[in-house]
Design an enzyme around this catalytic site. Structure first.
Site, PDB file in Angstrom:
ATOM      1  N   ILE A  34     -28.336  46.876  23.968  1.00 41.80           N
ATOM      2  CA  ILE A  34     -29.147  46.354  25.074  1.00 41.80           C
ATOM      3  C   ILE A  34     -30.417  47.191  25.246  1.00 41.80           C
ATOM      4  O   ILE A  34     -31.502  46.656  25.500  1.00 41.80           O
ATOM      5  CB  ILE A  34     -28.316  46.312  26.376  1.00 41.80           C
ATOM      6  N   ASP A  65     -28.020  64.731  23.392  1.00 42.72           N
ATOM      7  CA  ASP A  65     -26.940  64.290  24.265  1.00 42.72           C
ATOM      8  C   ASP A  65     -27.519  64.282  25.688  1.00 42.72           C
ATOM      9  O   ASP A  65     -27.987  65.320  26.171  1.00 42.72           O
ATOM     10  CB  ASP A  65     -25.770  65.285  24.154  1.00 42.72           C
ATOM     11  N   SER A 116     -21.743  46.620  35.261  1.00 48.37           N
ATOM     12  CA  SER A 116     -21.051  45.520  34.587  1.00 48.37           C
ATOM     13  C   SER A 116     -20.308  44.656  35.598  1.00 48.37           C
ATOM     14  O   SER A 116     -19.866  45.145  36.657  1.00 48.37           O
ATOM     15  CB  SER A 116     -20.040  46.143  33.616  1.00 48.37           C
ATOM     16  N   TYR A 123     -12.920  52.308  31.801  1.00 40.53           N
ATOM     17  CA  TYR A 123     -14.336  51.963  31.612  1.00 40.53           C
ATOM     18  C   TYR A 123     -14.906  51.353  32.887  1.00 40.53           C
ATOM     19  O   TYR A 123     -15.966  51.759  33.383  1.00 40.53           O
ATOM     20  CB  TYR A 123     -14.485  50.988  30.425  1.00 40.53           C
ATOM     21  N   LYS A 169     -17.957  52.717  35.728  1.00 42.30           N
ATOM     22  CA  LYS A 169     -19.125  51.970  36.233  1.00 42.30           C
ATOM     23  C   LYS A 169     -19.142  51.978  37.765  1.00 42.30           C
ATOM     24  O   LYS A 169     -20.191  52.174  38.381  1.00 42.30           O
ATOM     25  CB  LYS A 169     -19.102  50.527  35.714  1.00 42.30           C
ATOM     26  N   LEU A 205     -15.942  38.719  21.702  1.00 41.85           N
ATOM     27  CA  LEU A 205     -15.913  37.410  21.046  1.00 41.85           C
ATOM     28  C   LEU A 205     -17.074  37.187  20.070  1.00 41.85           C
ATOM     29  O   LEU A 205     -16.849  36.842  18.906  1.00 41.85           O
ATOM     30  CB  LEU A 205     -15.921  36.309  22.123  1.00 41.85           C
ATOM     31  N   GLY A 219      -4.794  41.835  30.122  1.00 41.41           N
ATOM     32  CA  GLY A 219      -5.924  42.298  30.947  1.00 41.41           C
ATOM     33  C   GLY A 219      -7.054  41.285  31.068  1.00 41.41           C
ATOM     34  O   GLY A 219      -7.997  41.497  31.824  1.00 41.41           O
ATOM     35  N   ASP A 220      -6.997  40.182  30.283  1.00 37.22           N
ATOM     36  CA  ASP A 220      -8.062  39.175  30.348  1.00 37.22           C
ATOM     37  C   ASP A 220      -7.927  38.303  31.587  1.00 37.22           C
ATOM     38  O   ASP A 220      -6.812  37.959  31.994  1.00 37.22           O
ATOM     39  CB  ASP A 220      -8.002  38.252  29.124  1.00 37.22           C
TER      40      ASP A 220
END
Ligand code: NAD
Ligand code: UD1
Length: 338
Positions: free
Chosen positions: A12, A58, A124, A149, A153, A200, A294-295
């Protein structure tokens, strides 16, 4: 204006670098290439005809970051740097908390030292957690994240919001991305996953190019239009343009503001597969397998706030996403390695 992109060599970040350069900004990239290639810089220069200052550092290393701020008058930062694999975050949560949060704290502290007061952060849709009703709106409750994760965020959003509340001259824009896909129309930059992709679109691309045998469709019995999972896929170029609008907003407003960046439309796995088949002109082998743990069945954005306040909305279609993803994949079957 000089804009620092932490993680600017990534998927991105690189697309955002192009849109910023096109809009007349001077882009400085800080990246340690833990999930990207230095080769992206030449491609950026080829696309834009401009040069990009690059620091192989870093971002958690404050001394290294100080050098970037000393050598450049940084007006604003866009913070992309971080780890992003959901599955990996479950296996090595400490690495995720350490890298994602340390990079943010170091960046904020060094920004403070150098008087840099504008930040855009890559968040996200995952912060809405597993219980939110669709479409997701910015003022909905967050939390119930499904994995470390997602929590990184949410914690970073909190850190930025608290910092900005304590510093009335500080301006932060938090962007909650939905599912970024596609590639730059030139086919010179795109998503280049290092291992077998989890997501996907890169998975379909690898099947289309013959590198993987077939797509496994996770679940065919969801309560959705055709039984497969539904997401809000957004072309990475539309997403990148959202960052230009976010910067313009940050230039004029102090405080923290949160925006969803999505199309507002839900697309199923099967719809995406069919669109990709059309783009590449071939059938894509696939099979139905049980749901992935988890989906969620379905989620998409309410992006009306970004349209109203930032004057931003998506312009590219699912066909554009598939055409550009395929163009990138077929021209660069091994990503940046060729
Ligand atoms: P990416 O992995 O392609 O880009 C991240 C970049 O950060 C990479 O170039 C990596 O080398 C760099 N990086 C990581 N840790 C670093 C460190 N300590 N110091 C310097 N550089 C470091 O990921 P992306 O898809 O471009 O995502 C960018 C941001 O957007 C991430 O914060 C990600 O969590 C967030 N995001 C991505 C998605 C998505 O689907 N791609 C969705 C929502 C949010
Ligand atoms: C995943 C992450 C999410 C992250 C997002 C970034 C999980 C559980 N969620 O979201 O936290 O913010 O990526 O873009 O990993 N699918 C298949 N076969 C595949 C891959 C995916 O059928 O090989 C389906 C999934 O079940 C889902 C859809 O395709 O319905 C999209 O999946 P994916 O691209 O992994 O994104 P998300 O699950 O939305």
């Amino acid at each position: 204006m000089n804009i620092l992109l932490t993680g600017g060599a990534g998927y991105i970040g690189s697309h955002t670098a192009v849109e910023l350069a096109k809009a007349g900004y001077n882009v400085i990239i800080a990246d340690n290439f833990c999930n990207s290639s230095p080769k992206v810089i030449k491609r950026l220069e080829e696309i834009t005809g401009k040069s990009f200052a690059l620091y192989n550092i870093d971002v958690a290393d404050k001394n290294a970051l100080r050098r970037v701020f000393k050598e450049n008058q940084i007006d604003a930062a866009i913070h992309f740097a971080g780890y992003k694999s959901v599955g990996e975050s479950v296996k090595v949560p400490l690495c995720y908390y350490r890298n994602n949060i340390d990079t943010t704290l170091s960046l904020l502290e060094v920004m403070e030292e150098f008087g840099c007061r504008k930040l855009v952060f890559s968040s996200s849709a995952t912060v809405y957690g597993t219980k939110a009703p669709v479409p997701y709106k910015e003022d909905m409750e967050t939390g119930n994240c499904a994995n470390p994760y997602g929590w990184t965020k949410l914690f970073i959003e909190r850190i930025i919001t608290d910092y900005s509340a304590a510093n009335s001259d500080f301006s932060a824009v938090i962007l909650r991305y939905f599912n970024p896909v596609g590639a730059h129309e030139s086919g010179l930059i795109g998503e280049d996953p290092r291992d077998i992709p989890n997501n996907l679109m890169p998975y379909i691309s690898k099947v289309a190019v013959g590198e993987l045998e077939k797509l496994s469709i996770f679940g065919s019995d969801y309560p959705t239009k055709d039984g497969t999972g539904v997401r809000d896929y957004i072309h990475v170029t539309d997403l990148a343009k959202g960052h230009v609008c976010a910067l313009e907003y940050a230039e004029k407003h102090a405080g923290t503001e949160v925006f969803n960046l999505g199309t507002g439309k839900g697309i199923s796995v099967l719809e995406m597969l069919r669109a990709y088949e059309k783009a590449c002109g071939n059938k894509i082998p696939h099979e139905f397998v049980p749901r992935r743990e988890g989906d969620l069945a379905e989620y998409y954005a309410d992006s009306s706030k970004a349209e109203r306040v930032l004057g931003w909305k998506t312009e590219l279609s699912v066909e554009d996403m598939c055409r550009d993803a395929w163009n990138w994949q077929k021209n660069n079957p091994k990503g940046y390695e060729e």
